[in-house]
Design a protein around this motif. Sequence first.
Motif, PDB file in Angstrom:
ATOM      1  N   SER A 173     -23.731  16.076  -5.908  1.00  0.00           N
ATOM      2  CA  SER A 173     -24.591  17.167  -6.377  1.00  0.00           C
ATOM      3  C   SER A 173     -25.222  17.960  -5.241  1.00  0.00           C
ATOM      4  CB  SER A 173     -25.698  16.606  -7.278  1.00  0.00           C
ATOM      5  OG  SER A 173     -26.516  15.689  -6.550  1.00  0.00           O
ATOM      6  N   ASP A 176     -22.418  22.572  -3.189  1.00  0.00           N
ATOM      7  CA  ASP A 176     -22.162  23.622  -4.179  1.00  0.00           C
ATOM      8  C   ASP A 176     -20.716  23.537  -4.672  1.00  0.00           C
ATOM      9  OD1 ASP A 176     -24.723  24.629  -4.052  1.00  0.00           O
ATOM     10  OD2 ASP A 176     -24.238  26.144  -2.537  1.00  0.00           O
ATOM     11  N   ASP A 177     -20.482  23.992  -5.899  1.00  0.00           N
ATOM     12  CA  ASP A 177     -19.154  23.874  -6.509  1.00  0.00           C
ATOM     13  C   ASP A 177     -18.067  24.525  -5.662  1.00  0.00           C
ATOM     14  OD1 ASP A 177     -20.187  22.471  -8.622  1.00  0.00           O
ATOM     15  OD2 ASP A 177     -20.305  24.196  -9.975  1.00  0.00           O
ATOM     16  N   LYS A 180     -16.846  22.130  -2.785  1.00  0.00           N
ATOM     17  CA  LYS A 180     -16.530  20.716  -2.995  1.00  0.00           C
ATOM     18  C   LYS A 180     -15.122  20.342  -2.541  1.00  0.00           C
ATOM     19  CE  LYS A 180     -19.978  19.687  -6.490  1.00  0.00           C
ATOM     20  NZ  LYS A 180     -20.291  19.222  -7.853  1.00  0.00           N
TER      21      LYS A 180
END
Length: 464
Positions: A173, A176-177, A180
């Motif tokens: 988490s 950031d997306d 990843k």
Amino acid sequence: MKKFVFSLLSILLLFATILPLASAAEAETTTAAVKSVDDFKDLKNLPQDEKDKFDALIQDGVFNGLSEDSFGVNARMNRAQFAKVAAIIFNLETDASLTTSSFTDVRSDDAANSYALPYIEALKTAGLTNGYDAEGKTYRPAGDVSRQELAAFLIRGLGLDAEAQAATPVDDSSVDDWAKGYVALALEKNLLTNLSGGKFDGKASATRKMLALASYAAKQILAGGAPEEPATEPNPGNETGNEPAAPGGEISAEGKKLLFVTRQSSQMTQLKETPDDEKIINRLKDLGFKVTWVNCDKLTVEKTEGYDLVFVSNTLNSKYLRSGLLKDVAIPTVYLKNHGMYYLGLSSQEENTNEYNITSTSINLPKEKAAAGLSGDVDLLLTTDNKTAIAYGLPGKEAKVIATIPGKPKEATIFYYNKGSHADNGYEVKARLSFFSFAGNYDNATADSWKLLDALVLWTLQNG
């Protein structure tokens, strides 16, 4: 392939000389006698394999220190400087004649960062960056390089972007997306490692040490080999996403309410240029506190009700505490301003409580929880000069003095009074009150400085 390796070595030399903290200091030391890793106090405790790498760099003249005895392992580079680093690492074509940029905040009339314009454009052309904002309009040249950005830069520069897109994203988490996949591949390739808390901390700023070791790993890949598995890095200490823990067996800060007393209302616009309060607040939130801030000119006793801890920033105007406003408040309080302790009789000097041209403090009570497990002389600042201070107070006889100015045992940089103890003037402490030496410029604080602040805040919360 040789060209890539030569470029990487060249950038490490450049890396050592363009840091904003290093420019003056390193210019003076480049002609000095060749040093070794043992000449720098912040390198002496590194693992031996890392010391060997740094020693080779120093011996070869690739790196110099930020000062005669400080290498600056925790110093950070901004995005403008890193653009130049990345452009040279990956041998990107640059056009030195460029005067306009694709990004609205990269300008040829920017005195601090205009030199980086052609390098930033080179990164964009090569696809190593799409800018800082979602629309790709800004680059944020003065901003730090985050760890997840470093992972993306390295993976793209190595030509592994497609692999990153296909990689299984990290289940983390703190990343950031969009990053990843890059972080997953950077970890797989041993370019970077998770921090000691077990998370990657993607938004934390990359330090000089991280950049240097990651560059070595990239060099191995460019040379056709596999990089060594890096050791786990400690948390940088002053970024959001870190998760410091409360002392074992003690009250946790999780969910506790903290009142943050900050600068007066008329000065709030200063936060745009000097966002130090925001950095402290983010740190306190990382500890688990629910933080509410109040301007010092709006502070009343009634506004402290219901809080578990009061935190007095060094940005406040001390005149608002001169009346002894908080003398009957039975809430644990941390002061970053000696004046607050003075007005309660807990420090015997109001003004001129700064020492300049020093970076360290001496731990007097290493077994105390507020000492954070540290001992001896500990650096609080990365660099100092005749305008950069370490603050202190002059506490009374019932204070617990954790640390002092080196060689000046009466000048306390970290101290506290327990509930029920007394000032020399007879004032009885209603709840634990603590002082920590933060004179400003939190970007100049070391990881140990933040570690000590964490420990003192958590210890103060215990209200003994």
